[in-house]
Motif scaffolding. Structure first.
Motif, PDB file in Angstrom:
ATOM      1  N   MET A 176      -3.643  -3.233  -1.419  1.00  0.00           N
ATOM      2  CA  MET A 176      -3.405  -2.411  -0.251  1.00  0.00           C
ATOM      3  C   MET A 176      -1.943  -1.986  -0.159  1.00  0.00           C
ATOM      4  O   MET A 176      -1.635  -0.891   0.261  1.00  0.00           O
ATOM      5  N   SER A 177      -1.057  -2.849  -0.592  1.00  0.00           N
ATOM      6  CA  SER A 177       0.360  -2.538  -0.524  1.00  0.00           C
ATOM      7  C   SER A 177       0.715  -1.376  -1.449  1.00  0.00           C
ATOM      8  O   SER A 177       1.557  -0.552  -1.111  1.00  0.00           O
ATOM      9  N   ARG A 178       0.060  -1.302  -2.609  1.00  0.00           N
ATOM     10  CA  ARG A 178       0.339  -0.227  -3.563  1.00  0.00           C
ATOM     11  C   ARG A 178      -0.042   1.132  -2.982  1.00  0.00           C
ATOM     12  O   ARG A 178       0.674   2.113  -3.171  1.00  0.00           O
ATOM     13  N   ILE A 179      -1.134   1.186  -2.264  1.00  0.00           N
ATOM     14  CA  ILE A 179      -1.559   2.445  -1.643  1.00  0.00           C
ATOM     15  C   ILE A 179      -0.546   2.879  -0.590  1.00  0.00           C
ATOM     16  O   ILE A 179      -0.203   4.055  -0.494  1.00  0.00           O
ATOM     17  N   LYS A 180      -0.027   1.936   0.167  1.00  0.00           N
ATOM     18  CA  LYS A 180       0.984   2.262   1.174  1.00  0.00           C
ATOM     19  C   LYS A 180       2.271   2.747   0.522  1.00  0.00           C
ATOM     20  O   LYS A 180       2.928   3.654   1.022  1.00  0.00           O
ATOM     21  N   ASP A 181       2.632   2.143  -0.618  1.00  0.00           N
ATOM     22  CA  ASP A 181       3.836   2.566  -1.328  1.00  0.00           C
ATOM     23  C   ASP A 181       3.703   4.001  -1.824  1.00  0.00           C
ATOM     24  O   ASP A 181       4.636   4.799  -1.715  1.00  0.00           O
ATOM     25  N   ILE A 182       2.545   4.347  -2.367  1.00  0.00           N
ATOM     26  CA  ILE A 182       2.312   5.703  -2.864  1.00  0.00           C
ATOM     27  C   ILE A 182       2.316   6.699  -1.714  1.00  0.00           C
ATOM     28  O   ILE A 182       2.896   7.784  -1.816  1.00  0.00           O
ATOM     29  N   LYS A 239       3.894   6.396   1.138  1.00  0.00           N
ATOM     30  CA  LYS A 239       5.270   6.530   1.621  1.00  0.00           C
ATOM     31  C   LYS A 239       6.083   7.418   0.678  1.00  0.00           C
ATOM     32  O   LYS A 239       6.874   8.248   1.127  1.00  0.00           O
ATOM     33  N   LYS A 240       5.877   7.265  -0.623  1.00  0.00           N
ATOM     34  CA  LYS A 240       6.586   8.081  -1.597  1.00  0.00           C
ATOM     35  C   LYS A 240       6.238   9.556  -1.410  1.00  0.00           C
ATOM     36  O   LYS A 240       7.122  10.419  -1.404  1.00  0.00           O
ATOM     37  N   ASN A 241       4.959   9.855  -1.239  1.00  0.00           N
ATOM     38  CA  ASN A 241       4.538  11.243  -1.062  1.00  0.00           C
ATOM     39  C   ASN A 241       5.034  11.817   0.262  1.00  0.00           C
ATOM     40  O   ASN A 241       5.468  12.973   0.318  1.00  0.00           O
ATOM     41  N   SER A 242       4.968  11.022   1.328  1.00  0.00           N
ATOM     42  CA  SER A 242       5.437  11.538   2.620  1.00  0.00           C
ATOM     43  C   SER A 242       6.945  11.749   2.608  1.00  0.00           C
ATOM     44  O   SER A 242       7.444  12.701   3.212  1.00  0.00           O
ATOM     45  N   SER A 243       7.685  10.908   1.904  1.00  0.00           N
ATOM     46  CA  SER A 243       9.132  11.091   1.805  1.00  0.00           C
ATOM     47  C   SER A 243       9.454  12.379   1.048  1.00  0.00           C
ATOM     48  O   SER A 243      10.389  13.096   1.401  1.00  0.00           O
TER      49      SER A 243
END
Length: 114
Positions: free
Chosen positions: A1-7, A9-13
């Motif tokens: 689940m953490s990996r999906i949140k990281d991706i 966040k990267k896209n939204s940034s």
């Protein structure tokens, strides 16, 4: 689940940076079109856009040139794109890095385009 949140966040940034860059550079015109770059893990593409008329004046894709994404290949793609821009009669452009950080492939493309 953490990996999906990281991706996510990267896209939204990247989208936040993209909007900020577009606000700074303005809109492309027929005399000075906006050159935008898109890079994926496999390919690099760029296009010159006249935002006022809503048309693409020239475009290039590394997939059509059978090249992958690397700094050396970004320079080759930029050289091909520069030829297309000269053929279209375009001498001056505004560079839109599309929210990507200005290093690596994006910087090599911009330097090759100059």
């Amino acid at each position: 689940m953490s990996r999906i949140k990281d991706i996510a966040k990267k896209n939204s940034s990247r989208i936040v940076r993209k909007r900020r860059v577009r606000g700074d550079i303005g809109r492309g015109t027929a005399e000075t079109p906006r050159v935008t770059v898109f890079k994926s893990n496999r390919y690099l593409s760029a296009q010159a856009i006249n935002d006022i008329a809503g048309v693409t004046l020239a475009a290039v894709n590394s997939k059509a040139l059978n090249l992958s994404v690397s700094r050396e290949n970004a320079v080759k793609v930029a050289a091909e794109f520069a030829e297309k821009l000269k053929a279209a009669g375009i001498e001056k452009v505004v560079f839109d890095r599309n929210g990507y950080l200005y290093h690596g492939v994006v910087a090599a493309f911009a330097d090759g385009l100059r």
